[in-house]
Design a protein around this motif. Sequence first.
Motif, mmCIF file in Angstrom:
data_model
loop_
_atom_site.group_PDB
_atom_site.id
_atom_site.type_symbol
_atom_site.label_atom_id
_atom_site.label_comp_id
_atom_site.label_asym_id
_atom_site.label_seq_id
_atom_site.Cartn_x
_atom_site.Cartn_y
_atom_site.Cartn_z
ATOM 1 N N VAL A 2 0.844 -1.182 0.000
ATOM 2 C CA VAL A 2 0.000 0.000 0.000
ATOM 3 C C VAL A 2 0.886 1.241 0.000
ATOM 4 O O VAL A 2 1.872 1.311 0.717
ATOM 5 C CB VAL A 2 -0.907 0.012 1.235
ATOM 6 N N GLN A 3 0.502 2.205 -0.828
ATOM 7 C CA GLN A 3 1.247 3.454 -0.892
ATOM 8 C C GLN A 3 0.286 4.628 -0.774
ATOM 9 O O GLN A 3 -0.866 4.551 -1.190
ATOM 10 C CB GLN A 3 2.007 3.554 -2.209
ATOM 11 N N LEU A 4 0.784 5.697 -0.220
ATOM 12 C CA LEU A 4 0.052 6.947 -0.176
ATOM 13 C C LEU A 4 0.932 8.010 -0.801
ATOM 14 O O LEU A 4 2.100 8.151 -0.423
ATOM 15 C CB LEU A 4 -0.278 7.338 1.271
ATOM 16 N N VAL A 5 0.377 8.743 -1.747
ATOM 17 C CA VAL A 5 1.153 9.746 -2.463
ATOM 18 C C VAL A 5 0.412 11.080 -2.394
ATOM 19 O O VAL A 5 -0.656 11.236 -2.987
ATOM 20 C CB VAL A 5 1.375 9.332 -3.930
ATOM 21 N N SER A 24 -4.515 6.847 -2.714
ATOM 22 C CA SER A 24 -4.411 5.702 -1.811
ATOM 23 C C SER A 24 -4.706 4.426 -2.565
ATOM 24 O O SER A 24 -5.764 4.287 -3.174
ATOM 25 C CB SER A 24 -5.403 5.846 -0.665
ATOM 26 N N TYR A 25 -3.772 3.508 -2.516
ATOM 27 C CA TYR A 25 -3.955 2.245 -3.210
ATOM 28 C C TYR A 25 -4.336 1.182 -2.183
ATOM 29 O O TYR A 25 -3.530 0.377 -1.759
ATOM 30 C CB TYR A 25 -2.675 1.885 -3.963
ATOM 31 N N GLY A 26 -5.585 1.242 -1.808
ATOM 32 C CA GLY A 26 -6.083 0.328 -0.782
ATOM 33 C C GLY A 26 -7.155 0.991 0.032
ATOM 34 O O GLY A 26 -7.141 2.208 0.193
ATOM 35 N N LEU A 27 -8.102 0.210 0.546
ATOM 36 C CA LEU A 27 -9.200 0.765 1.336
ATOM 37 C C LEU A 27 -8.907 0.542 2.816
ATOM 38 O O LEU A 27 -8.491 -0.545 3.216
ATOM 39 C CB LEU A 27 -10.512 0.082 0.964
ATOM 40 N N HIS A 28 -9.104 1.576 3.592
ATOM 41 C CA HIS A 28 -8.766 1.517 5.003
ATOM 42 C C HIS A 28 -9.953 1.938 5.848
ATOM 43 O O HIS A 28 -10.913 2.511 5.358
ATOM 44 C CB HIS A 28 -7.562 2.421 5.274
ATOM 45 N N GLY A 113 2.127 8.845 4.002
ATOM 46 C CA GLY A 113 2.713 9.368 2.788
ATOM 47 C C GLY A 113 4.023 10.082 3.090
ATOM 48 O O GLY A 113 4.437 10.184 4.247
ATOM 49 N N GLN A 114 4.622 10.621 2.047
ATOM 50 C CA GLN A 114 5.938 11.264 2.199
ATOM 51 C C GLN A 114 5.823 12.736 2.587
ATOM 52 O O GLN A 114 6.811 13.351 2.964
ATOM 53 C CB GLN A 114 6.738 11.135 0.886
ATOM 54 N N GLY A 115 4.628 13.300 2.467
ATOM 55 C CA GLY A 115 4.404 14.686 2.864
ATOM 56 C C GLY A 115 4.439 15.650 1.702
ATOM 57 O O GLY A 115 5.106 15.413 0.686
#
Length: 122
Positions: A2-5, A24-28, A113-115
């Motif tokens: 999973v990544q957050l960009v 977001s690549y995925g459901l949370h 994510g990276q900010g």
Amino acid sequence: QVQLVESGGDSVQAGGSLRLSCASYGLHFGMGWFRQAPGNDREAVAHIYTKSGHTAYADSVKGRFTVSLDDAKTTLYLQMNNLKPEDTAMYYCAARTLTGGLWYDRSQYTIWGQGTQVTVSS
């Protein structure tokens, strides 16, 4: 994995607006926005439950910021209006994968994510 960009950070003058995005690549369980200014702890800004759409905000941003998800629930947004110099910070999106705690508790979020930098000048 999973990544957050995040994207959308910029330099603006006080009173201006910005919209941050987080892919977001995925459901949370929930998604949140945090921010960290130099020398300060990372603080919670806003949160949205992915199933109900219920939102929550820090007092400092209530009435100015709006958190939302797109229909596919794959992109998180933070619309920021009437920005103030004290909003200057690195903004992070985070996936809340743990339940049972408080939305503003950093330990509830396990994917970050990276900010993206937001700078507001007076």
